[in-house]
Motif scaffolding. Sequence first.
Motif, PDB file in Angstrom:
ATOM      1  N   THR A  39      11.619   6.128  -2.066  1.00  0.00           N
ATOM      2  CA  THR A  39      11.203   5.628  -3.461  1.00  0.00           C
ATOM      3  C   THR A  39      11.570   4.305  -3.641  1.00  0.00           C
ATOM      4  OG1 THR A  39      11.715   8.052  -4.199  1.00  0.00           O
ATOM      5  CG2 THR A  39      11.340   6.336  -5.872  1.00  0.00           C
ATOM      6  N   LEU A  40      10.729   3.398  -4.315  1.00  0.00           N
ATOM      7  CA  LEU A  40      11.088   2.070  -4.936  1.00  0.00           C
ATOM      8  C   LEU A  40      11.337   2.375  -6.564  1.00  0.00           C
ATOM      9  CD1 LEU A  40      11.165  -0.919  -3.784  1.00  0.00           C
ATOM     10  CD2 LEU A  40       9.113  -0.983  -4.656  1.00  0.00           C
ATOM     11  N   ILE A  41      12.342   1.946  -6.824  1.00  0.00           N
ATOM     12  CA  ILE A  41      12.646   2.270  -8.240  1.00  0.00           C
ATOM     13  C   ILE A  41      12.617   0.718  -8.843  1.00  0.00           C
ATOM     14  CG2 ILE A  41      14.396   2.693 -10.055  1.00  0.00           C
ATOM     15  CD1 ILE A  41      15.419   4.708  -7.967  1.00  0.00           C
ATOM     16  N   VAL A  42      11.758   0.518  -9.987  1.00  0.00           N
ATOM     17  CA  VAL A  42      11.353  -0.558 -10.358  1.00  0.00           C
ATOM     18  C   VAL A  42      11.615  -0.681 -11.930  1.00  0.00           C
ATOM     19  CG1 VAL A  42       9.352  -2.045 -10.839  1.00  0.00           C
ATOM     20  CG2 VAL A  42       9.219  -0.516  -8.979  1.00  0.00           C
ATOM     21  N   GLY A  43      12.622  -1.835 -12.133  1.00  0.00           N
ATOM     22  CA  GLY A  43      13.205  -2.143 -13.509  1.00  0.00           C
ATOM     23  C   GLY A  43      11.829  -2.596 -14.163  1.00  0.00           C
ATOM     24  N   ILE A  44      11.489  -2.452 -15.368  1.00  0.00           N
ATOM     25  CA  ILE A  44      10.425  -3.054 -15.849  1.00  0.00           C
ATOM     26  C   ILE A  44      10.666  -2.939 -17.384  1.00  0.00           C
ATOM     27  CG2 ILE A  44       9.095  -0.942 -16.101  1.00  0.00           C
ATOM     28  CD1 ILE A  44       6.684  -2.717 -15.412  1.00  0.00           C
ATOM     29  N   SER A  45      10.113  -3.959 -18.199  1.00  0.00           N
ATOM     30  CA  SER A  45      10.431  -4.207 -19.656  1.00  0.00           C
ATOM     31  C   SER A  45       8.838  -4.247 -20.356  1.00  0.00           C
ATOM     32  CB  SER A  45      11.318  -5.387 -19.912  1.00  0.00           C
ATOM     33  OG  SER A  45      11.223  -5.780 -21.255  1.00  0.00           O
ATOM     34  N   GLU A  69      -0.640  -0.851  -5.891  1.00  0.00           N
ATOM     35  CA  GLU A  69      -1.320  -1.424  -4.801  1.00  0.00           C
ATOM     36  C   GLU A  69      -0.306  -1.633  -3.867  1.00  0.00           C
ATOM     37  OE1 GLU A  69      -4.635  -2.174  -4.197  1.00  0.00           O
ATOM     38  OE2 GLU A  69      -5.001  -1.207  -5.893  1.00  0.00           O
ATOM     39  N   LEU A  70       0.727  -2.331  -4.164  1.00  0.00           N
ATOM     40  CA  LEU A  70       2.079  -2.544  -3.240  1.00  0.00           C
ATOM     41  C   LEU A  70       2.450  -1.099  -2.595  1.00  0.00           C
ATOM     42  CD1 LEU A  70       4.107  -5.378  -4.918  1.00  0.00           C
ATOM     43  CD2 LEU A  70       2.173  -5.422  -3.464  1.00  0.00           C
ATOM     44  N   GLU A  71       2.458  -0.140  -3.860  1.00  0.00           N
ATOM     45  CA  GLU A  71       2.852   1.129  -3.065  1.00  0.00           C
ATOM     46  C   GLU A  71       2.146   1.701  -1.968  1.00  0.00           C
ATOM     47  OE1 GLU A  71       1.635   4.510  -5.864  1.00  0.00           O
ATOM     48  OE2 GLU A  71       3.851   5.190  -5.526  1.00  0.00           O
ATOM     49  N   LYS A  72       0.850   1.300  -1.810  1.00  0.00           N
ATOM     50  CA  LYS A  72       0.026   1.771  -0.698  1.00  0.00           C
ATOM     51  C   LYS A  72       0.476   1.004   0.652  1.00  0.00           C
ATOM     52  CE  LYS A  72      -4.207   1.423  -3.417  1.00  0.00           C
ATOM     53  NZ  LYS A  72      -5.410   0.864  -3.459  1.00  0.00           N
ATOM     54  N   TYR A  73       0.750  -0.213   0.513  1.00  0.00           N
ATOM     55  CA  TYR A  73       1.249  -1.138   1.752  1.00  0.00           C
ATOM     56  C   TYR A  73       2.591  -0.704   2.217  1.00  0.00           C
ATOM     57  CZ  TYR A  73      -2.897  -3.801   0.530  1.00  0.00           C
ATOM     58  OH  TYR A  73      -4.299  -4.124   0.184  1.00  0.00           O
ATOM     59  N   LEU A  74       3.582  -0.412   1.088  1.00  0.00           N
ATOM     60  CA  LEU A  74       4.785  -0.233   1.564  1.00  0.00           C
ATOM     61  C   LEU A  74       4.971   1.508   2.002  1.00  0.00           C
ATOM     62  CD1 LEU A  74       6.708  -1.813  -1.548  1.00  0.00           C
ATOM     63  CD2 LEU A  74       6.545  -2.485   1.009  1.00  0.00           C
ATOM     64  N   GLY A  75       4.167   2.141   1.461  1.00  0.00           N
ATOM     65  CA  GLY A  75       4.270   3.741   2.023  1.00  0.00           C
ATOM     66  C   GLY A  75       5.501   4.252   1.252  1.00  0.00           C
ATOM     67  N   VAL A  76       5.935   3.814   0.219  1.00  0.00           N
ATOM     68  CA  VAL A  76       6.767   4.627  -0.625  1.00  0.00           C
ATOM     69  C   VAL A  76       6.210   5.146  -2.033  1.00  0.00           C
ATOM     70  CG1 VAL A  76       8.854   3.711   0.768  1.00  0.00           C
ATOM     71  CG2 VAL A  76       8.021   2.484  -1.369  1.00  0.00           C
ATOM     72  N   ASN A  77       7.037   5.781  -2.771  1.00  0.00           N
ATOM     73  CA  ASN A  77       6.549   6.170  -4.082  1.00  0.00           C
ATOM     74  C   ASN A  77       7.259   4.912  -4.980  1.00  0.00           C
ATOM     75  OD1 ASN A  77       5.192   8.399  -3.288  1.00  0.00           O
ATOM     76  ND2 ASN A  77       7.296   9.496  -3.320  1.00  0.00           N
ATOM     77  N   VAL A  78       6.382   4.481  -6.041  1.00  0.00           N
ATOM     78  CA  VAL A  78       7.092   3.684  -7.039  1.00  0.00           C
ATOM     79  C   VAL A  78       7.341   4.236  -8.207  1.00  0.00           C
ATOM     80  CG1 VAL A  78       6.404   1.831  -8.386  1.00  0.00           C
ATOM     81  CG2 VAL A  78       5.741   1.523  -6.140  1.00  0.00           C
ATOM     82  N   GLU A  79       8.463   4.292  -8.583  1.00  0.00           N
ATOM     83  CA  GLU A  79       9.076   4.989  -9.812  1.00  0.00           C
ATOM     84  C   GLU A  79       9.590   3.798 -10.886  1.00  0.00           C
ATOM     85  OE1 GLU A  79      11.339   8.751  -8.787  1.00  0.00           O
ATOM     86  OE2 GLU A  79      12.669   7.657 -10.047  1.00  0.00           O
ATOM     87  N   PHE A  80       8.904   3.892 -12.068  1.00  0.00           N
ATOM     88  CA  PHE A  80       9.509   2.965 -12.866  1.00  0.00           C
ATOM     89  C   PHE A  80      10.663   3.309 -13.799  1.00  0.00           C
ATOM     90  CE2 PHE A  80       4.848   1.758 -12.377  1.00  0.00           C
ATOM     91  CZ  PHE A  80       5.027   0.401 -11.929  1.00  0.00           C
TER      92      PHE A  80
END
Length: 251
Positions: A39-45, A69-80
């Motif tokens: 999982t890629l945990i993304v801090g966002i405002s 899009e980056l989620e596809k290349y990285l192969g991990v789940n993006v979580e905001f």
Amino acid sequence: MKKILKIAAVAAMVLGCSACSQTQEEEISWQDQLIEENTLIVGISPDYPPYESLENGEMVGFDVDMMAELEKYLGVNVEFEQMTFSTIVDAVNLGQVDVGVSGFTYDPERQVLFSDPYLESAQVILTKKDSGIESAADLSGKVVGAQLGTTGADAAAEIEGASVELNQDANILVEALKAGQMDAVVVDLLVAQNYEESDSSLVVLDEPLVDEENGIICSTSNELLMDALNDAIAQFKESDAYEELKTKWGM
Ligand code: ARG
């Protein structure tokens, strides 16, 4: 006797192999630097259209689509994880989120790693059409709004004679401008243009205060993660999706 030799040879092979896979396991990968597995945990405002904003409670914008899009290349789940902009750098450094994505522009004072740029930007002045303000020089003695902890706040502080009012939320600044409580606000170019297009009473001044580029941030200890992000950004920028998203969000 022959049999015993054979067994010894097989045993050596097995041992040899397990030894080599062990050293491979010790080598750390960018995935190991993630807070949560896969999982890629993304801090966002989400107060900065068209980069990121809330529409009926749903997060939308270029940054949001880019992360898909980056989620596809990285192969991990993006979580905001939604947070106030000024807290994202600390959240990254404290290991509360893996990366910060929020129309960030490169700023050497931020003790983080910056990715390669994904968009061009600038800090510009947004004002009312009827304000009579035509350049930064006209802002002497005027109230200029900027978002707390942004490069826009730094740029506003450089405007001679202006009194700067900071707010945590970029949306509130624009509302205050529209309501006549401020004379101008300093935001990223694409954000200013977005407001100009949606409200005919607003205008973006031609002369930028400072030219910038947008990137993704992560902690200085996560160099492997940043390398992986840069690879993914490069692939994204070469893909059709890049131009499609720029058109979609008017960038
Ligand atoms: N580009 C500016 C900076 O990096 C402002 C970014 C603000 N982003 C936001 N989502 N409010 O400081």
